[in-house]
Design an enzyme around this catalytic site. Structure first.
Site: not given
Ligand code: S3P
Length: 428
Positions: A20-21, A92, A120, A165, A313, A344, A386
Site C-alpha cells: 500500500k505505501s 491517511g 486523525r 512517521s 501496522d 488500535r 486491520r
Molecule cells: C505509512 C506510514 C505509517 C503507517 C501507514 C502508512 C506510509 O503511518 O502506519 O499505514 O505509507 O507512509 P505514520 O506515518 O503515521 O507512522
C-alpha cells in the site's frame, strides 16, 4: 462475515497483493515526473484508488488496469487547481503526502475524507508545512479535516519530528523538493524509507542516514518503471494465521522485506515461528522473498522502542499471535496506535476480550497473556481494515466461529483477503 475453524490446517500458496505505501508513492511521484511511468503490482485497494482519483482531479492522466498503472506525468508545474474537494476516503497516506505536494503549488485546494480521517491529527504535517510558508487552515487551527491549502513559495527547513512517521517525513520532503534551499527531517527512530528509495529511482538526490533525510529544492523527477512488491503488512495476517492454526504449511509469495518494515519477521522469529525464506530477490529498489510458514508453538516476548515503527501496522496481527504464545507479551512505546484508522489500543484490546482473550490495555500499548482458548462470538472492524482481518483470524482457532461486522473495510488494503484465506482453507 462468519469465520470458523479448519479441520487440519491452512495449506497452499498465495501471492501477497501489492504494498500500500509503495503503491501510493508510485502514483504520486509518477504524477510529478515529466513523462510516462509504468507501475506493475499496484495494490487495487480503496486507499490507493483514492490517490489515483485525487491525482486525476489535479489534471494527471492515469490509466489503471488491475495491478498495471500508466501515469502520463507532465511535471509538478502542470498540476491544476482542482474544481472540487479532493476526497481522500479513509487514506491517511493520501492526505498527508498530498499536503506536501500541494503546499508548494500556487493554487487552492480542499482535502477531506471519511469519519475516521476527520478524527486523525493533521497538525503533525500542517505544522511543519506552515513553517515552510504554506498557508493551511482547517478545524482546530489546521489539525483536523477539511483542510484548505493555498500553496506558494516555500523555504527549506530542518525539522525535528516528535514522532517517527513516514507520512510526516514524506510530506515534508515533497514540499522540500519545491522549496528554496535544503529541507531535512530528523526523526526519533527511522520510519519506513520507501519515499527516499523511490525518489532516488525518479532521479532525485536524497541524503539519508539512520535518523534523517534531506533533499535540495528545485530537482525534477524523471519517469521510471516501478515494480511494487507484496505488502508485508498484508502478509502479516497470513503469517499469523499459519503460525497459530495447527497443521498449517503455506507459501506466501512476493513479500516485501524492506528493513524499515520487517519488524514483524523479527518478532515472529523471536516468538519461535517456523519460517523459511525462499527466492530472495529485489523488486526494483525493494528486497522481496517468498516465505514458507508452518504452524509452531510460540512464546511471549516484549516489543518496544525502535522496533515499534518497523511493525506499527502489524500490531493487530501480532496481538492475535500473542493470544496463542506461552507467557505475557508486552507491547510498549506504541502510543501511535491511538491515532491510526481507529484507536488500535482500544479496538484490539476490547475486541480480543470479547472473543475470550486475556488482554490489558496500557498507556502506550498492551499486555497479552497466552496461550488461551478463544471462545469466538461477535466482533466488529469499526471501519478499520486491520481490526477486521485480526478478528477474522481469531475465528480460525476459536471454539465457536467469529462473526465479524464491517468486513467491507478490509478492501482498503487487502481486497482479496477472504478469497485467499478460503483458498488456504480449501487445501486443508
Ligand atoms: C505509512 C506510514 C505509517 C503507517 C501507514 C502508512 C506510509 O503511518 O502506519 O499505514 O505509507 O507512509 P505514520 O506515518 O503515521 O507512522
Amino acid at each position: 462475515m462468519e469465520i470458523g475453524k479448519t479441520n487440519h490446517g491452512l495449506r497452499g500458496t498465495v501471492k501477497i497483493p501489492g504494498d500500500k505505501s509503495i503503491s501510493h508513492r508510485a502514483v504520486l511521484f509518477a504524477s510529478l515526473a515529466k513523462g510516462v511511468s509504468q507501475i506493475d503490482g499496484f495494490l487495487e485497494g480503496e486507499d490507493c484508488l483514492s490517490t489515483i482519483a485525487c491525482m486525476r482531479q489535479l489534471g494527471v492522466e492515469i490509466d489503471q488496469n488491475n495491478d498495471q498503472v500508466t501515469v502520463y506525468g507532465n511535471g509538478l508545474d502542470a498540476l491544476q487547481e482542482p474544481a472540487r474537494v479532493l476526497d481522500i476516503g479513509n487514506s491517511g497516506t493520501t492526505i498527508r503526502l498530498l499536503m506536501g505536494v500541494l503546499a508548494g503549488r500556487p493554487f487552492s485546494s480542499v482535502l477531506q475524507g471519511d469519519d475516521s480521517i476527520a478524527r486523525r491529527p493533521m497538525a503533525r504535517v500542517t505544522g511543519p508545512l506552515k513553517m515552510m510558508n504554506a498557508r493551511i487552515d482547517g478545524r482546530q487551527l489546521g489539525d483536523l479535516t477539511p483542510l484548505h491549502i493555498r500553496g506558494g513559495e516555500l523555504r527549506g527547513i530542518r525539522y525535528h519530528s516528535p514522532v517517527a512517521s513516514a507520512q510526516v517525513k514524506s510530506a515534508i520532503l515533497l514540499a522540500g523538493l519545491q522549496a528554496e534551499g535544503v529541507t531535512t527531517v530528523v526523526e526519533p527512530h527511522k520510519s519506513r524509507d520507501h519515499t527516499e528509495r523511490m525518489l532516488k529511482s525518479f532521479g532525485i538526490s536524497v541524503r539519508s542516514d539512520e535518523h534523517s533525510a534531506s533533499v535540495q529544492g528545485g530537482q525534477m523527477l524523471h519517469p521510471v518503471q516501478i515494480h511494487v512488491p507484496g505488502d508485508i503488512s498484508s502478509a502479516a495476517f497470513m503469517l499469523t494465521a499459519a503460525s497459530i492454526v495447527k497443521g498449517s504449511d503455506c507459501v506466501l509469495e512476493n513479500v516485501g522485506l524492506n528493513p524499515t518494515r520487517n519488524g514483524v519477521i523479527e518478532v515472529l522469529e523471536k516468538m519461535g515461528a517456523d519460517m523459511t525464506f525462499l527466492n530472495e530477490r529485489m523488486a526494483g529498489d525493494e528486497p522481496v522473498a517468498d516465505i514458507r510458514v508452518r504452524f509452531a508453538p510460540l512464546k511471549a516476548i516484549t516489543i518496544e522502542g525502535g522496533l515499534i515503527p518497523r511493525l506499527i501496522d502489524e500490531i493487530p496481527a501480532i496481538a492475535v499471535l500473542a493470544t496463542q504464545a506461552e507467557g505475557t507479551t508486552i507491547i510498549k512505546d506504541a502510543e501511535e496506535l491511538k491515532v491510526k484508522e481507529t484507536n488500535r489500543i482500544d479496538t484490539v484490546v476490547n475486541q480480543l476480550k470479547e472473543l475470550g482473550a486475556e488482554v490489558v490495555a496500557t498507556e502506550d500499548g498492551m499486555m497479552i497473556h497466552g496461550p488461551v482458548r478463544l471462545r469466538g462470538g461477535e466482533a466488529d472492524s469499526f471501519g478499520d481494515h486491520r481490526i477486521g482481518m485480526a478478528m477474522a483470524l481469531c475465528g480460525l482457532i476459536s471454539d465457536q466461529p467469529v462473526s465479524v461486522n464491517g468486513t467491507e473495510a478490509i478492501a482498503v488494503s487487502y481486497p482479496n483477503f477472504f478469497e485467499q484465506l478460503e483458498e488456504l482453507k480449501m487445501n486443508d
